[in-house]
Scaffold this active site. Structure first.
Site, PDB file in Angstrom:
ATOM      1  N   ASP A 248       0.864  -1.167   0.000  1.00  0.00           N
ATOM      2  CA  ASP A 248       0.000   0.000   0.000  1.00  0.00           C
ATOM      3  C   ASP A 248       0.906   1.223   0.000  1.00  0.00           C
ATOM      4  OD1 ASP A 248      -2.584   1.422   0.310  1.00  0.00           O
ATOM      5  OD2 ASP A 248      -1.702   2.023   2.230  1.00  0.00           O
TER       6      ASP A 248
ATOM      7  N   GLU B  64      -1.607  -1.302  -5.943  1.00  0.00           N
ATOM      8  CA  GLU B  64      -2.834  -0.620  -6.331  1.00  0.00           C
ATOM      9  C   GLU B  64      -2.538   0.367  -7.452  1.00  0.00           C
ATOM     10  OE1 GLU B  64      -6.685   1.093  -3.864  1.00  0.00           O
ATOM     11  OE2 GLU B  64      -4.674   1.327  -3.060  1.00  0.00           O
TER      12      GLU B  64
ATOM     13  N   CYS C  93     -12.944  -3.667   6.064  1.00  0.00           N
ATOM     14  CA  CYS C  93     -12.298  -4.285   7.225  1.00  0.00           C
ATOM     15  C   CYS C  93     -11.663  -5.587   6.759  1.00  0.00           C
ATOM     16  CB  CYS C  93     -13.313  -4.534   8.341  1.00  0.00           C
ATOM     17  SG  CYS C  93     -12.658  -5.478   9.739  1.00  0.00           S
TER      18      CYS C  93
ATOM     19  N   CYS D  80     -13.445  -8.784   8.901  1.00  0.00           N
ATOM     20  CA  CYS D  80     -14.812  -9.251   8.642  1.00  0.00           C
ATOM     21  C   CYS D  80     -15.339  -8.849   7.269  1.00  0.00           C
ATOM     22  CB  CYS D  80     -15.761  -8.742   9.721  1.00  0.00           C
ATOM     23  SG  CYS D  80     -15.983  -6.943   9.710  1.00  0.00           S
TER      24      CYS D  80
ATOM     25  N   CYS E 122     -13.272  -1.085  13.517  1.00  0.00           N
ATOM     26  CA  CYS E 122     -14.411  -1.554  12.724  1.00  0.00           C
ATOM     27  C   CYS E 122     -15.668  -1.586  13.590  1.00  0.00           C
ATOM     28  CB  CYS E 122     -14.117  -2.933  12.144  1.00  0.00           C
ATOM     29  SG  CYS E 122     -15.504  -3.655  11.224  1.00  0.00           S
TER      30      CYS E 122
ATOM     31  N   CYS F  50     -17.073  -5.598  13.777  1.00  0.00           N
ATOM     32  CA  CYS F  50     -16.418  -6.651  14.558  1.00  0.00           C
ATOM     33  C   CYS F  50     -15.573  -6.110  15.700  1.00  0.00           C
ATOM     34  CB  CYS F  50     -15.556  -7.524  13.656  1.00  0.00           C
ATOM     35  SG  CYS F  50     -14.156  -6.654  12.894  1.00  0.00           S
TER      36      CYS F  50
ATOM     37  N   ASP G  11      -2.957   1.956   6.813  1.00  0.00           N
ATOM     38  CA  ASP G  11      -2.154   1.427   5.710  1.00  0.00           C
ATOM     39  C   ASP G  11      -2.009  -0.089   5.782  1.00  0.00           C
ATOM     40  OD1 ASP G  11      -1.835   4.018   4.816  1.00  0.00           O
ATOM     41  OD2 ASP G  11       0.026   4.328   5.953  1.00  0.00           O
TER      42      ASP G  11
END
Length: 405
Positions: free
Chosen positions: A189, A273, A347, A350, A366, A369, A376
């Site tokens: 990332d 990415e 997330c 989950c 999150c 969860c 990052d």
């Protein structure tokens, strides 16, 4: 099983020409730049006034006519090969423009240095020394690394950068050994605060080469702005600015080369990415200070200019380019995830989509969860999962957590 595949590879070296060689090379670069600009002007004018296309063969005929005139007879004093290659480069630029791969060709400037390309008929290579056309002595090249054994150069490109450094790029065919099979996969990332964070949580620090030299660069640019254009002092100040920029570019390129090589050698699959750098960095117009309306920010810059500078300093596009050709060389797999994939919104535990987050949010929990995430590190884990899904379904577009088939 170890495989060896043949690729074209360029080796770049610095050289120090004699005064006679430098005189000839500068005239060659100037003639190549003149031919390129005149051909570009002729093609643009023909289309603007007559809606007529001018081909490479037409410009080649123009070059023959230019050499016969008294005004441009000096074109005969240099090798004809770099002049023809300049026309071929212009044709390639127009082909890319018509295919919508790049912008319309622009005129070349003397302050940018320049380059001249010599094909096999315009240079002599005996395995140890390189002698260009119309030269009596070989170039004094600093062989910082050795060429492949038995390599035969197909083209040689001589270039002069704005810092007035001479380089020669030698294109050869080389058989590169594929790296031994590995099963490692890594996701990166890319960012500005840290250059990259892996899916394992490892942080690759951002060296910020431009920021370290920004003070000296700004001082040199201020000194340049006070000099009279065209004077010797202006040229000296311009050269000082160019040398600072060249040092920054060399430091950045060295860092990216070492990092990309280590990543390719240690992993079989690399996942990144797709970042639209052009969309993320835009020229900012002077804006007023939000805290004091009507007051402009210092130096006429907007609040986003610092972020834009940091993005460009990171060199993401060059890093991706290095990963692309090195993965092809060594038989690795590079997977690029769609730029619209919401890696920072999902997330990794989950899979819940928690919505967009501003740049100042570096950690979050999150709500589904209760798992606490580093921004990052969580994005890198999501990029890894999406990349592995791409490798399985052979599909290059992943959006909203679902493969588009």
């Amino acid at each position: 099983m170890v495989k060896r595949r043949e690729f074209q590879r360029t080796y770049r070296f610095r050289f120090y020409p004699t005064p006679e060689q430098e005189n000839l090379l500068r005239r060659t670069l100037g003639c190549a730049r003149l031919v390129y600009n005149k051909a570009l002007e002729a093609r643009s004018e023909a289309w603007t006034s007559e809606r007529r296309n001018v081909s490479y063969s037409d410009t080649s005929s123009m070059l023959t006519g230019w050499k016969k005139t008294d005004e441009l007879s000096f074109l005969n004093d240099v090798s004809c090969v770099p002049l023809q290659q300049a026309l071929r480069h212009l044709q390639r630029a127009f082909s890319g423009f018509f295919k919508q791969e790049n912008a319309y060709p622009v005129f070349k400037k003397k302050t940018h240095g320049g380059s001249a390309e010599f094909t096999r008929s315009a240079f002599n290579w005996n395995g140890r020394e390189l002698r260009l056309a119309k030269m009596k002595e070989p170039l004094s090249i600093v062989w910082s690394r050795t060429l492949p054994k038995g390599a035969e150069p197909s083209t040689v490109t001589v270039s002069l950068d704005p810092a007035q450094r001479w380089h020669v790029s030698i294109l050869v065919k080389e058989r590169i050994t594929t790296l031994r099979g590995k099963s490692n996969a890594i996701a990166l990332d890319l960012g500005v605060d840290s250059f990259a964070v892996t899916d394992q949580g490892a942080v690759i620090e951002n060296p910020r080469h431009l920021k370290k030299s920004l003070e000296s660069l700004a001082r040199a640019q201020r000194s340049l702005s006070r000099k009279w254009k065209g004077s010797n002092n202006h040229r000296k100040a311009q050269l000082k600015v160019a040398r600072i920029n060249a040092r920054i570019a060399d430091q950045r390129r060295d860092f990216l080369h070492k990092l990309s090589t280590n990543i390719i050698r240690d992993n079989q699959t690399v996942i990144i990415e797709d970042l639209a750098v052009r969309n993320m960095t835009r020229r900012c117009k002077p804006k007023t200070n939000p805290e004091h309306p009507g007051q402009y920010l210092p130096n006429g810059q907007s609040a986003e200019s610092g972020l834009n500078r940091s993005i460009l300093d990171a060199g993401w596009a060059e890093f991706r380019r290095m990963l692309e050709y090195k993965s092809e060389w060594y038989g690795c797999q590079l997977i690029v995830i769609d730029q619209y994939y919401p890696s920072t919104q999902l997330c990794s535990t989950c899979g819940a989509k928690t919505g967009p987050k501003t740049l100042d949010v570096r950690e979050w929990t999150c709500p589904a969860c209760g798992c606490h995430h580093d921004r990052d590190g969580n994005a890198a884990k999501n990029i890894l999962a999406a990349g592995l899904a791409v490798s399985v379904c052979k599909d290059g577009r992943i959006k909203d957590g679902l493969s588009q088939e």
